[in-house]
Write an enzyme that holds these catalytic residues in place. Structure first.
Site, PDB file in Angstrom:
ATOM      1  N   GLU A 268       0.815  -1.213   0.000  1.00 12.71           N
ATOM      2  CA  GLU A 268       0.000   0.000   0.000  1.00 12.71           C
ATOM      3  C   GLU A 268       0.861   1.281   0.000  1.00 12.71           C
ATOM      4  O   GLU A 268       0.430   2.324  -0.491  1.00 12.71           O
ATOM      5  CB  GLU A 268      -0.944  -0.058   1.212  1.00 12.71           C
ATOM      6  CG  GLU A 268      -2.032   0.975   1.254  1.00 12.71           C
ATOM      7  CD  GLU A 268      -2.864   1.098  -0.029  1.00 12.71           C
ATOM      8  OE1 GLU A 268      -3.125   0.077  -0.691  1.00 12.71           O
ATOM      9  OE2 GLU A 268      -3.250   2.245  -0.358  1.00 12.71           O
TER      10      GLU A 268
ATOM     11  N   HIS B 197       3.690   1.728  -1.745  1.00 12.17           N
ATOM     12  CA  HIS B 197       3.951   1.965  -3.171  1.00 12.17           C
ATOM     13  C   HIS B 197       2.671   2.435  -3.870  1.00 12.17           C
ATOM     14  O   HIS B 197       2.689   3.331  -4.712  1.00 12.17           O
ATOM     15  CB  HIS B 197       4.413   0.674  -3.864  1.00 12.17           C
ATOM     16  CG  HIS B 197       5.659   0.064  -3.295  1.00 12.17           C
ATOM     17  ND1 HIS B 197       5.652  -1.089  -2.561  1.00 12.17           N
ATOM     18  CD2 HIS B 197       6.956   0.441  -3.366  1.00 12.17           C
ATOM     19  CE1 HIS B 197       6.880  -1.416  -2.207  1.00 12.17           C
ATOM     20  NE2 HIS B 197       7.699  -0.493  -2.684  1.00 12.17           N
TER      21      HIS B 197
ATOM     22  N   GLN C 241      22.838  -1.610  -4.951  1.00  9.08           N
ATOM     23  CA  GLN C 241      22.591  -1.024  -3.631  1.00  9.08           C
ATOM     24  C   GLN C 241      22.625  -2.066  -2.515  1.00  9.08           C
ATOM     25  O   GLN C 241      22.388  -1.741  -1.356  1.00  9.08           O
ATOM     26  CB  GLN C 241      21.280  -0.223  -3.616  1.00  9.08           C
ATOM     27  CG  GLN C 241      20.024  -1.058  -3.735  1.00  9.08           C
ATOM     28  CD  GLN C 241      18.810  -0.189  -4.018  1.00  9.08           C
ATOM     29  OE1 GLN C 241      18.702   0.464  -5.039  1.00  9.08           O
ATOM     30  NE2 GLN C 241      17.866  -0.167  -3.091  1.00  9.08           N
TER      31      GLN C 241
ATOM     32  N   GLY D 262       8.728   7.949  -1.085  1.00  7.57           N
ATOM     33  CA  GLY D 262       8.074   7.853   0.225  1.00  7.57           C
ATOM     34  C   GLY D 262       8.957   8.416   1.335  1.00  7.57           C
ATOM     35  O   GLY D 262      10.156   8.147   1.391  1.00  7.57           O
ATOM     36  N   GLN D 263       8.323   9.155   2.232  1.00 13.80           N
ATOM     37  CA  GLN D 263       9.007   9.708   3.410  1.00 13.80           C
ATOM     38  C   GLN D 263       9.586   8.598   4.288  1.00 13.80           C
ATOM     39  O   GLN D 263      10.514   8.809   5.051  1.00 13.80           O
ATOM     40  CB  GLN D 263       8.007  10.570   4.199  1.00 13.80           C
ATOM     41  CG  GLN D 263       8.494  11.088   5.540  1.00 13.80           C
ATOM     42  CD  GLN D 263       9.664  12.058   5.410  1.00 13.80           C
ATOM     43  OE1 GLN D 263       9.809  12.718   4.382  1.00 13.80           O
ATOM     44  NE2 GLN D 263      10.506  12.114   6.420  1.00 13.80           N
ATOM     45  N   LYS D 264       9.022   7.404   4.168  1.00 12.51           N
ATOM     46  CA  LYS D 264       9.533   6.241   4.908  1.00 12.51           C
ATOM     47  C   LYS D 264      11.060   6.149   4.781  1.00 12.51           C
ATOM     48  O   LYS D 264      11.755   5.790   5.713  1.00 12.51           O
ATOM     49  CB  LYS D 264       8.858   4.986   4.344  1.00 12.51           C
ATOM     50  CG  LYS D 264       9.612   3.701   4.462  1.00 12.51           C
ATOM     51  CD  LYS D 264       9.217   2.990   5.709  1.00 12.51           C
ATOM     52  CE  LYS D 264       9.825   1.620   5.901  1.00 12.51           C
ATOM     53  NZ  LYS D 264      10.791   1.172   4.966  1.00 12.51           N
TER      54      LYS D 264
ATOM     55  N   GLN E 121      16.948   8.708   1.848  1.00 12.63           N
ATOM     56  CA  GLN E 121      16.900   8.520   0.390  1.00 12.63           C
ATOM     57  C   GLN E 121      16.247   9.738  -0.275  1.00 12.63           C
ATOM     58  O   GLN E 121      16.702  10.205  -1.318  1.00 12.63           O
ATOM     59  CB  GLN E 121      16.117   7.252   0.079  1.00 12.63           C
ATOM     60  CG  GLN E 121      15.871   7.003  -1.387  1.00 12.63           C
ATOM     61  CD  GLN E 121      15.337   5.613  -1.623  1.00 12.63           C
ATOM     62  OE1 GLN E 121      16.065   4.646  -1.513  1.00 12.63           O
ATOM     63  NE2 GLN E 121      14.060   5.490  -1.917  1.00 12.63           N
TER      64      GLN E 121
ATOM     65  N   SER F 115       8.522  -3.860   2.122  1.00 17.47           N
ATOM     66  CA  SER F 115       8.611  -5.165   1.458  1.00 17.47           C
ATOM     67  C   SER F 115       9.310  -6.165   2.376  1.00 17.47           C
ATOM     68  O   SER F 115       9.064  -7.366   2.297  1.00 17.47           O
ATOM     69  CB  SER F 115       9.386  -5.031   0.147  1.00 17.47           C
ATOM     70  OG  SER F 115       8.797  -4.042  -0.670  1.00 17.47           O
TER      71      SER F 115
HETATM   72  P1  AMP Z   1      11.269   0.247  -2.570  1.00 16.45           P
HETATM   73  O1  AMP Z   1      10.469  -0.649  -3.447  1.00 16.45           O
HETATM   74  O2  AMP Z   1      11.420  -0.243  -1.174  1.00 16.45           O
HETATM   75  O3  AMP Z   1      12.564   0.668  -3.201  1.00 16.45           O
HETATM   76  O4  AMP Z   1      10.416   1.584  -2.415  1.00 16.45           O
HETATM   77  C1  AMP Z   1       9.960   2.298  -3.545  1.00 16.45           C
HETATM   78  C2  AMP Z   1       9.344   3.585  -3.088  1.00 16.45           C
HETATM   79  O5  AMP Z   1       8.255   3.320  -2.215  1.00 16.45           O
HETATM   80  C3  AMP Z   1      10.332   4.476  -2.304  1.00 16.45           C
HETATM   81  O6  AMP Z   1      10.135   5.825  -2.677  1.00 16.45           O
HETATM   82  C4  AMP Z   1       9.904   4.240  -0.881  1.00 16.45           C
HETATM   83  O7  AMP Z   1      10.203   5.322  -0.013  1.00 16.45           O
HETATM   84  C5  AMP Z   1       8.406   4.080  -1.048  1.00 16.45           C
HETATM   85  N1  AMP Z   1       7.836   3.379   0.114  1.00 16.45           N
HETATM   86  C6  AMP Z   1       8.232   2.191   0.635  1.00 16.45           C
HETATM   87  N2  AMP Z   1       7.508   1.896   1.744  1.00 16.45           N
HETATM   88  C7  AMP Z   1       6.659   2.945   1.921  1.00 16.45           C
HETATM   89  C8  AMP Z   1       5.662   3.248   2.899  1.00 16.45           C
HETATM   90  N3  AMP Z   1       5.396   2.425   3.917  1.00 16.45           N
HETATM   91  N4  AMP Z   1       4.995   4.415   2.780  1.00 16.45           N
HETATM   92  C9  AMP Z   1       5.246   5.261   1.746  1.00 16.45           C
HETATM   93  N5  AMP Z   1       6.161   5.030   0.802  1.00 16.45           N
HETATM   94  C10 AMP Z   1       6.865   3.886   0.884  1.00 16.45           C
END
Ligand code: AMP
Length: 282
Positions: free
Chosen positions: A35, A37, A61, A147-149, A153, A186
Site C-alpha cells: 500500500e 507503493h 545497492q 516515500g518519506q519512509k 533517500q 517489502s
Molecule cells: P522500494 O520498493 O522499497 O525501493 O520503495 C519504492 C518507493 O516506495 C520508495 O520511494 C519508498 O520510499 C516508497 N515506500 C516504501 N515503503 C513505503 C511506505 N510504507 N509508505 C510510503 N512510501 C513507501
C-alpha cells in the site's frame, strides 16, 4: 498497461507521450509492492496525464552479505497493483540492460549519504543514486514520487536532482502504516509473527517522541534517549534526530527535524522515522 524492458524502448515511448503534450509521473520501486507503493502510484496517476512505475531490484545497492538474492519478487501481484493504481507503463529492465558488461559509472551524493543508513550500508546510496539517474534518463518524467519512509533517500534524491539539473519535480509522500503503526515495507515479509510484534516498538517509540514534542520537549538528547529505551526488544542500528535537508544531527528542534531509527529484527533490518515539527503540523 505495457511493460518495457530496455532504456531505448522506454525512452522512445516517453518521448512520444511528451511529444503529445502529456505529463509523466514516475514511481521507482523494487517490486514486492504494498500500500505504500500504491499511494505513490495513485498520486502519480492523479497528478499527471500518465503514470509510469519501474520494477527493478537494483543489485548495486546491496552489499554482498545483504538480501539481494532473497529479496521478495512478486511479479504477478505487482502488475495487478500497478494496474489498479492507474499505472499505464511499467519499466522492468533486466539486470544487464541497466548494468551491461563493462559498466563503470556511479553517482555519489557526498555528505548526505554518509550518516544514518550510510554507516551500516556504505554502498547503498551510491547504488540508489546511480539507478535512479538511469531510470530518470530512460523514463524522462516531469515528476517523480518517493516515500518519506526512506527519509535519507529522499534527501539524497532531492540533492542529486538539483545538483545534476534533471529538471524533475521530486514529490515526497507520507509513510503508509499498518493499522497497528508498523511502517509498511517489502521486508516485513521476512518477519515471523513474534518478530513482527517486536518490530512494533519502532513506531511506538516514534509516536511517543511525537507526544514528547507536543508536551514541549525539544532537546535531542531526551528524545533520542526515550526512543532508545523504547526499543529494547530489537537490536538498534541507530536512533538519530537530524535536519530534514542536511541529515546532520540537531541538538534542539527549532524547525522540522527527522527522528530516524533503524533496527535489526530477526532476519530483517527495518527503518522508520517521523518528522518532528515544532510548529504543530505533521
Ligand atoms: P522500494 O520498493 O522499497 O525501493 O520503495 C519504492 C518507493 O516506495 C520508495 O520511494 C519508498 O520510499 C516508497 N515506500 C516504501 N515503503 C513505503 C511506505 N510504507 N509508505 C510510503 N512510501 C513507501
Amino acid at each position: 498497461m505495457i511493460v518495457l524492458e530496455t532504456a531505448d524502448a522506454m525512452r522512445a515511448w516517453s518521448e512520444e507521450q511528451r511529444g503529445a503534450g502529456k505529463s509523466i509521473g514516475f514511481v521507482p520501486t523494487m517490486g514486492a509492492l504494498h500500500e505504500g507503493h500504491a499511494s505513490l502510484m495513485r498520486a502519480a496517476s492523479k497528478e499527471n496525464d500518465i503514470a509510469v512505475a519501474s520494477i527493478f531490484v537494483n543489485p548495486t545497492q546491496f552489499a554482498p552479505h545483504e538480501d539481494f538474492d532473497k529479496y521478495p519478487r512478486t511479479w504477478d501481484a505487482d502488475l495487478k497493483i500497478c494496474e489498479d493504481c492507474g499505472v499505464v507503463a511499467i519499466y522492468a529492465p533486466r539486470r544487464d540492460a541497466i548494468y551491461p558488461p563493462g559498466y563503470a559509472t556511479y553517482v555519489n551524493v557526498e555528505g548526505l549519504s554518509e550518516g544514518l543508513c550510510g554507516v551500516t550500508r556504505p554502498i547503498f546510496f551510491r547504488g540508489v543514486a546511480t539507478v535512479v539517474t538511469k531510470l530518470f534518463n530512460a523514463v524522462r518524467p516531469h515528476r517523480a514520487y518517493f516515500g518519506q519512509k526512506d527519509a535519507q533517500q529522499c534527501a539524497v534524491i532531492k540533492r542529486m536532482t538539483q545538483d545534476l539539473e534533471f529538471g524533475i519535480e521530486i514529490v515526497i509522500l507520507p509513510t503508509v502504516r499498518e493499522a497497528d503503526g508498523l511502517a509498511m515495507s517489502s521486508r516485513n515479509r521476512y518477519l515471523s509473527a513474534e518478530e513482527r510484534s517486536r518490530a512494533l516498538c519502532l513506531s511506538r517509540s516514534l509516536f511517543g517522541a511525537e507526544q514528547m514534542l507536543r508536551n514541549g520537549i525539544r532537546d535531542a538528547k531526551s528524545i533520542v534517549e526515550f526512543v532508545r529505551n523504547g526499543m529494547t526488544d530489537v537490536q538498534i542500528d541507530y536512533v538519530e534526530l537530524v535536519d530534514a535537508d542536511t541529515m546532520q544531527p540537531v541538538e534542539r528542534i527549532e524547525k522540522p527535524a527527522v527522528l530516524a531509527v533503524a533496527a535489526f529484527v530477526g532476519p530483517a533490518r527495518l527503518i522508520d522515522n517521523v518528522v518532528l515539527n515544532p510548529n504543530g503540523a505533521g
